[in-house]
Design an enzyme around this catalytic site. Structure first.
Site, PDB file in Angstrom:
ATOM      1  N   ASP A  39      39.041   3.271   5.306  1.00 60.44           N
ATOM      2  CA  ASP A  39      38.899   4.713   5.475  1.00 60.44           C
ATOM      3  C   ASP A  39      40.225   5.369   5.866  1.00 60.44           C
ATOM      4  O   ASP A  39      40.501   6.511   5.497  1.00 60.44           O
ATOM      5  CB  ASP A  39      37.836   5.016   6.527  1.00 60.44           C
ATOM      6  CG  ASP A  39      36.418   4.839   5.993  1.00 60.44           C
ATOM      7  OD1 ASP A  39      36.260   4.611   4.772  1.00 60.44           O
ATOM      8  OD2 ASP A  39      35.471   4.922   6.797  1.00 60.44           O
ATOM      9  N   ASN A  77      39.018  13.673   9.468  1.00 63.07           N
ATOM     10  CA  ASN A  77      38.120  13.157  10.508  1.00 63.07           C
ATOM     11  C   ASN A  77      38.139  14.012  11.773  1.00 63.07           C
ATOM     12  O   ASN A  77      37.138  14.609  12.144  1.00 63.07           O
ATOM     13  CB  ASN A  77      38.502  11.723  10.879  1.00 63.07           C
ATOM     14  CG  ASN A  77      37.681  10.688  10.157  1.00 63.07           C
ATOM     15  OD1 ASN A  77      36.822  11.011   9.349  1.00 63.07           O
ATOM     16  ND2 ASN A  77      37.948   9.415  10.435  1.00 63.07           N
ATOM     17  N   ASP A  92      40.169  13.033  30.118  1.00 66.85           N
ATOM     18  CA  ASP A  92      41.189  12.256  29.407  1.00 66.85           C
ATOM     19  C   ASP A  92      41.559  12.883  28.070  1.00 66.85           C
ATOM     20  O   ASP A  92      42.458  12.386  27.387  1.00 66.85           O
ATOM     21  CB  ASP A  92      40.705  10.823  29.168  1.00 66.85           C
ATOM     22  CG  ASP A  92      40.711   9.986  30.437  1.00 66.85           C
ATOM     23  OD1 ASP A  92      41.420  10.369  31.390  1.00 66.85           O
ATOM     24  OD2 ASP A  92      40.023   8.944  30.479  1.00 66.85           O
ATOM     25  N   THR A  98      31.246   9.895  12.524  1.00 66.06           N
ATOM     26  CA  THR A  98      30.929   8.463  12.576  1.00 66.06           C
ATOM     27  C   THR A  98      32.155   7.637  12.959  1.00 66.06           C
ATOM     28  O   THR A  98      32.126   6.410  12.849  1.00 66.06           O
ATOM     29  CB  THR A  98      30.386   7.979  11.221  1.00 66.06           C
ATOM     30  OG1 THR A  98      31.302   8.342  10.177  1.00 66.06           O
ATOM     31  CG2 THR A  98      29.026   8.589  10.930  1.00 66.06           C
ATOM     32  N   ALA A 110      34.714  10.140  17.376  1.00 63.13           N
ATOM     33  CA  ALA A 110      33.765  11.002  18.084  1.00 63.13           C
ATOM     34  C   ALA A 110      32.485  10.261  18.432  1.00 63.13           C
ATOM     35  O   ALA A 110      31.883  10.495  19.487  1.00 63.13           O
ATOM     36  CB  ALA A 110      33.449  12.239  17.242  1.00 63.13           C
ATOM     37  N   LEU A 111      32.054   9.362  17.557  1.00 65.50           N
ATOM     38  CA  LEU A 111      30.852   8.568  17.829  1.00 65.50           C
ATOM     39  C   LEU A 111      31.092   7.635  19.009  1.00 65.50           C
ATOM     40  O   LEU A 111      30.228   7.486  19.885  1.00 65.50           O
ATOM     41  CB  LEU A 111      30.464   7.776  16.584  1.00 65.50           C
ATOM     42  CG  LEU A 111      29.190   6.934  16.678  1.00 65.50           C
ATOM     43  CD1 LEU A 111      27.967   7.802  16.929  1.00 65.50           C
ATOM     44  CD2 LEU A 111      29.001   6.119  15.396  1.00 65.50           C
ATOM     45  N   SER A 112      32.272   7.015  19.055  1.00 67.58           N
ATOM     46  CA  SER A 112      32.614   6.138  20.185  1.00 67.58           C
ATOM     47  C   SER A 112      32.662   6.907  21.493  1.00 67.58           C
ATOM     48  O   SER A 112      32.399   6.352  22.562  1.00 67.58           O
ATOM     49  CB  SER A 112      33.975   5.469  19.935  1.00 67.58           C
ATOM     50  OG  SER A 112      33.954   4.690  18.764  1.00 67.58           O
TER      51      SER A 112
END
Length: 300
Positions: A78, A152, A182, A193, A196-198
């Site tokens: 990606d 992204n 942070d 996905t 931002a998902l993390s």
């Protein structure tokens, strides 16, 4: 997503890949032979032409491909497609991804399926999605000191410091909050996905015209991800004095910030035209890439 069955057929095809990936170069050779067999004109990324001298192909930059090609195929992960997308979106050239990376939400053709799936696309059997990108501008007083774009996300980070950042968030001219954290992720649906998902953000369907703002380790438990309209203008005013934060587009090298800098983020006017072979399903991709459970007896 709209289906484009048996319509435009591609003949001038650009190929982009990471030169340091032997797997990607192997797939490129296979793809070049296949495309020549289909009487396609192939143009190769100038950064990898030296790794495939035996092919005798024309070399071009991504911008030149955008002007000359009617399809660009990216072989890699990606990250490779993100880099190509930031350049190619303005040319409206369709982009197709072959996965030689990890998750592969954007590069969804498996190496073992290159000939069959690319063949379907060449026959006019494909669907397309239009994914929007973000524009970044960093202002220091009246001077623009940095610019960028992202498919992204755009991420504000503390950089080399272990200290938190103080900043103020404005959306469409309205004060939202002052925050100590942070950092902050401003993500498109495409990026929802990814980082931002993390960070605890929601998964957003690619069709949504929205952005999500995800705080990174905020100092207050009430600071939650915030979904806003896709045409919103985001401004982040840096108020911290102890830290020189960074702002980065799609994980690229960041722009160093200082107190009173203002980060301005808005949707780009041009969209990425992302091509998928027949049968592409966003929810199936989520099941496969994120390990969601399937129906009993269902391998997908």
């Amino acid at each position: 997503m709209r289906s484009l069955v048996a319509q435009e057929k591609f003949r001038n095809i650009g190929l982009i890949a990471r030169s340091e990936s032997e797997q990607a170069l192997y797939s490129l050779r296979q793809l070049i032979h296949f495309l020549h067999g289909r009487d396609c004109t192939v143009i190769l990324d100038k950064h990898i032409i030296g790794h495939l001298p035996e092919m005798g192909l024309q070399a071009a930059s991504a911008s030149q491909m955008g002007e000359a090609c009617d399809l660009v195929i990216v072989v890699g992960g990606d990250g490779s497609l993100l880099g190509a997308a930031r350049t190619l979106a303005r040319y409206k050239v369709p982009v197709l991804g072959v996965n030689r990376g990890h998750l592969g939400f954007l590069t969804d053709i498996l190496p073992s399926e290159i000939e069959s799936r690319v063949g379907q696309v060449l026959d006019g059997e494909y669907s397309t999605e239009k994914r929007f990108l973000l524009d970044l501008e960093v202002r220091r007083g009246r001077t623009v000191v940095g610019e960028g774009s992202a498919l992204n996300d755009i991420v504000l980070l503390s950089g080399d410091s272990v200290h938190m950042i103080d900043f103020e968030l404005m959306i469409d001219g309205h004060f939202v909050y002052g925050q100590r954290s942070d950092g902050l992720i401003v993500s498109t649906p495409t990026g929802s996905t990814a980082y931002a998902l993390s960070g605890g953000g929601p998964i957003m369907h690619p069709k949504l015209d929205a952005m999500v703002l995800v705080p990174l380790n905020p100092h207050t438990l009430t600071s939650r991800p915030l979904v806003v309209a896709g045409d919103s203008e985001i401004k982040i005013h840096i108020t911290t004095e102890k830290v020189r934060p960074l702002v980065s587009c799609d994980g690229t090298e960041g722009i160093r910030l200082q107190v009173d800098d203002v980060i301005a983020i808005r949707k780009k006017p041009h969209r990425l035209h992302l091509i998928h072979p027949p049968g592409h399903d966003f929810y199936q991709a989520c099941r496969s890439k994120l390990g969601w459970s399937s129906r009993p007896g269902d391998n997908n």
